[in-house]
Scaffold this motif. Structure first.
Motif, PDB file in Angstrom:
ATOM      1  N   MET A 219     -19.477  -4.630 -21.607  1.00  0.00           N
ATOM      2  CA  MET A 219     -18.309  -4.068 -22.280  1.00  0.00           C
ATOM      3  C   MET A 219     -17.005  -4.646 -21.737  1.00  0.00           C
ATOM      4  O   MET A 219     -15.940  -4.414 -22.315  1.00  0.00           O
ATOM      5  N   ASP A 220     -17.085  -5.385 -20.642  1.00  0.00           N
ATOM      6  CA  ASP A 220     -15.902  -5.979 -20.016  1.00  0.00           C
ATOM      7  C   ASP A 220     -15.602  -7.307 -20.703  1.00  0.00           C
ATOM      8  O   ASP A 220     -15.885  -8.385 -20.188  1.00  0.00           O
ATOM      9  N   LEU A 221     -15.009  -7.226 -21.886  1.00  0.00           N
ATOM     10  CA  LEU A 221     -14.808  -8.398 -22.733  1.00  0.00           C
ATOM     11  C   LEU A 221     -13.375  -8.917 -22.704  1.00  0.00           C
ATOM     12  O   LEU A 221     -13.101  -9.986 -23.248  1.00  0.00           O
ATOM     13  N   MET A 222     -12.479  -8.144 -22.085  1.00  0.00           N
ATOM     14  CA  MET A 222     -11.078  -8.546 -21.971  1.00  0.00           C
ATOM     15  C   MET A 222     -10.543  -8.116 -20.611  1.00  0.00           C
ATOM     16  O   MET A 222     -10.926  -7.062 -20.104  1.00  0.00           O
ATOM     17  N   PRO A 223      -9.653  -8.908 -20.005  1.00  0.00           N
ATOM     18  CA  PRO A 223      -9.047  -8.478 -18.746  1.00  0.00           C
ATOM     19  C   PRO A 223      -8.144  -7.273 -18.973  1.00  0.00           C
ATOM     20  O   PRO A 223      -7.544  -7.123 -20.047  1.00  0.00           O
ATOM     21  N   THR A 224      -8.054  -6.423 -17.970  1.00  0.00           N
ATOM     22  CA  THR A 224      -7.300  -5.188 -18.134  1.00  0.00           C
ATOM     23  C   THR A 224      -5.838  -5.424 -18.507  1.00  0.00           C
ATOM     24  O   THR A 224      -5.245  -4.656 -19.267  1.00  0.00           O
ATOM     25  N   GLU A 225      -5.242  -6.519 -17.996  1.00  0.00           N
ATOM     26  CA  GLU A 225      -3.836  -6.780 -18.287  1.00  0.00           C
ATOM     27  C   GLU A 225      -3.612  -7.187 -19.745  1.00  0.00           C
ATOM     28  O   GLU A 225      -2.478  -7.173 -20.238  1.00  0.00           O
ATOM     29  N   GLY A 226      -4.682  -7.540 -20.448  1.00  0.00           N
ATOM     30  CA  GLY A 226      -4.549  -7.934 -21.843  1.00  0.00           C
ATOM     31  C   GLY A 226      -4.839  -6.815 -22.824  1.00  0.00           C
ATOM     32  O   GLY A 226      -4.882  -7.051 -24.037  1.00  0.00           O
ATOM     33  N   ILE A 227      -5.018  -5.586 -22.327  1.00  0.00           N
ATOM     34  CA  ILE A 227      -5.415  -4.468 -23.181  1.00  0.00           C
ATOM     35  C   ILE A 227      -4.211  -3.589 -23.494  1.00  0.00           C
ATOM     36  O   ILE A 227      -3.531  -3.094 -22.593  1.00  0.00           O
ATOM     37  N   ASN A 228      -3.941  -3.421 -24.764  1.00  0.00           N
ATOM     38  CA  ASN A 228      -2.930  -2.486 -25.230  1.00  0.00           C
ATOM     39  C   ASN A 228      -3.629  -1.157 -25.515  1.00  0.00           C
ATOM     40  O   ASN A 228      -4.441  -1.058 -26.434  1.00  0.00           O
TER      41      ASN A 228
END
Length: 291
Positions: A219-228
Motif C-alpha cells: 500500500m506504500d505507493l507514494m512518499p508521504t510528502e507527496g500525499i495531499n
C-alpha cells in the motif's frame, strides 16, 4: 478461500430476535422516519438481503459469484449460516418484506466464528494473530455492507451504524474489524488513498495485522510528502471514510479479490477508540434512534 458449507445448527443464544414471544418491534435497534434497523428474523429475510447484495455486488460492481449464486441471483456463502444479518427496512414500501429491505450488513461474533470455522476476513488477512494478541477482548466482524442506490443517504448510514453499535453493546464486544473495498483489481489506481492509509492510519503494535503473505500487495505507493490528505480522503469509498471518522485503523497490505472485482483493506476498530463525538451522537447506550 471458501468456508465449507455449514450445518444450520445455530446456537440458542444466536436465535434470530423476535421469535421468543417478544412484542412486535422489540428487536428494532433504531428508527428514522419510515426506516428501521434490526436483525433478520428468518431465512426469508436473509434471502432477501442476499438478493440486495446480488444487485449491488454483481449487477452494479460486476462481481462473479459461484454458479449457484449467479443462477439464483443471490449472493450467499457458508458464512451466511452463522452470521446475524443487520437490515435497514423501509416500512413505507408497499408489499412483502422482500420489497422493503434496502440495506444490509453481515455480523459475526468471535465465539460463533471460532466454533464454526473462522472469520471470513481470515481468508485474506492474518486475523488469528490479532485475536491472539488480545485474549481479554471479544471481536466482531462486519462484512457484506451494501445499500441500494436510492437509499445511499446520511440517514441510512446512520441507521446501519446505530445497528452495529447497539449490537456490539448488546453482546459485549471489544472491537470490530472487517474487509472494506476499493473498486477494481489494480491497487495502483488507488495509490493516493492507499498510501494515505498506510502512512497515517496503519494499525500498529498489538493491533497490527497484515494481509496473508501470498496475497499481500504493497500500500506504500507514494512518499508521504507527496500525499495531499484532502484529495486522498476524497478518493476513498464512503464506507472507508466513515470508518476513519469513527477512529478506525487499517491493516498492512491490500488484497485483490478478483471474484468481487475489488481491492480490499482490513479495517480495525477498537470500541475504546471510537470518537467520543460519535458515542455522544448515537448514545452510550445506543439509544439515539431507538425510540
Amino acid at each position: 478461500m471458501t468456508l465449507e458449507l455449514l450445518n444450520r445448527d445455530i446456537p440458542a443464544d444466536q436465535a434470530q430476535a423476535g421469535t421468543a414471544g417478544k412484542p412486535a418491534g422489540a428487536d428494532v435497534f433504531g428508527r428514522i422516519g419510515t426506516l428501521e434497523t434490526r436483525l433478520a428474523r428468518n431465512d426469508r429475510e436473509i434471502e432477501a438481503a442476499q438478493r440486495i447484495r446480488y444487485k449491488v455486488f454483481v449487477e452494479e460492481m460486476n462481481a462473479t459469484l459461484s454458479p449457484d449464486a449467479m443462477r439464483l441471483r443471490r449472493d450467499f456463502d457458508g458464512w451466511d449460516l452463522i452470521c446475524d444479518h443487520l437490515l435497514v427496512v423501509d416500512n413505507a414500501i408497499e408489499g412483502d418484506i422482500e420489497d422493503q429491505i434496502v440495506g444490509t450488513y453481515r455480523l459475526l461474533r468471535q465465539e460463533i466464528a471460532l466454533a464454526k470455522g473462522g472469520f471470513y476476513s481470515a481468508s485474506e488477512f492474518m486475523i488469528d494473530q490479532l485475536i491472539e494478541n488480545h485474549p481479554d477482548k471479544r471481536f466482531m466482524e462486519l462484512g457484506r455492507s451494501c445499500v441500494l442506490p436510492d437509499y445511499r443517504t446520511k440517514r441510512t448510514v446512520e441507521l446501519l451504524w446505530q445497528g452495529n453499535w447497539a449490537y456490539a453493546l448488546k453482546h459485549g464486544m471489544s472491537a470490530m474489524f472487517g474487509c472494506a473495498s476499493f473498486h477494481g483489481v489494480f491497487p495502483e489506481e488507488h495509490a493516493l488513498a492507499l498510501s494515505f492509509l498506510h502512512h497515517n492510519v496503519a494499525a500498529r503494535d498489538e493491533w497490527a495485522v497484515r494481509a496473508r503473505p501470498e496475497l499481500y500487495h504493497n500500500m506504500d505507493l507514494m512518499p508521504t510528502e507527496g500525499i495531499n490528505g484532502r484529495k486522498a480522503l476524497a478518493a476513498m469509498p464512503p464506507l472507508i471514510k466513515g470508518y476513519l471518522r469513527l477512529g478506525a485503523m487499517v491493516g498492512q497490505g491490500a488484497v485483490i479479490d478478483h471474484a468481487f472485482n475489488t481491492t480490499d483493506v482490513l479495517i480495525v476498530l477498537p470500541i475504546a477508540s471510537i470518537s467520543d463525538r460519535y458515542i455522544n451522537y448515537y448514545g452510550a447506550d445506543a439509544g439515539r434512534f431507538a425510540s
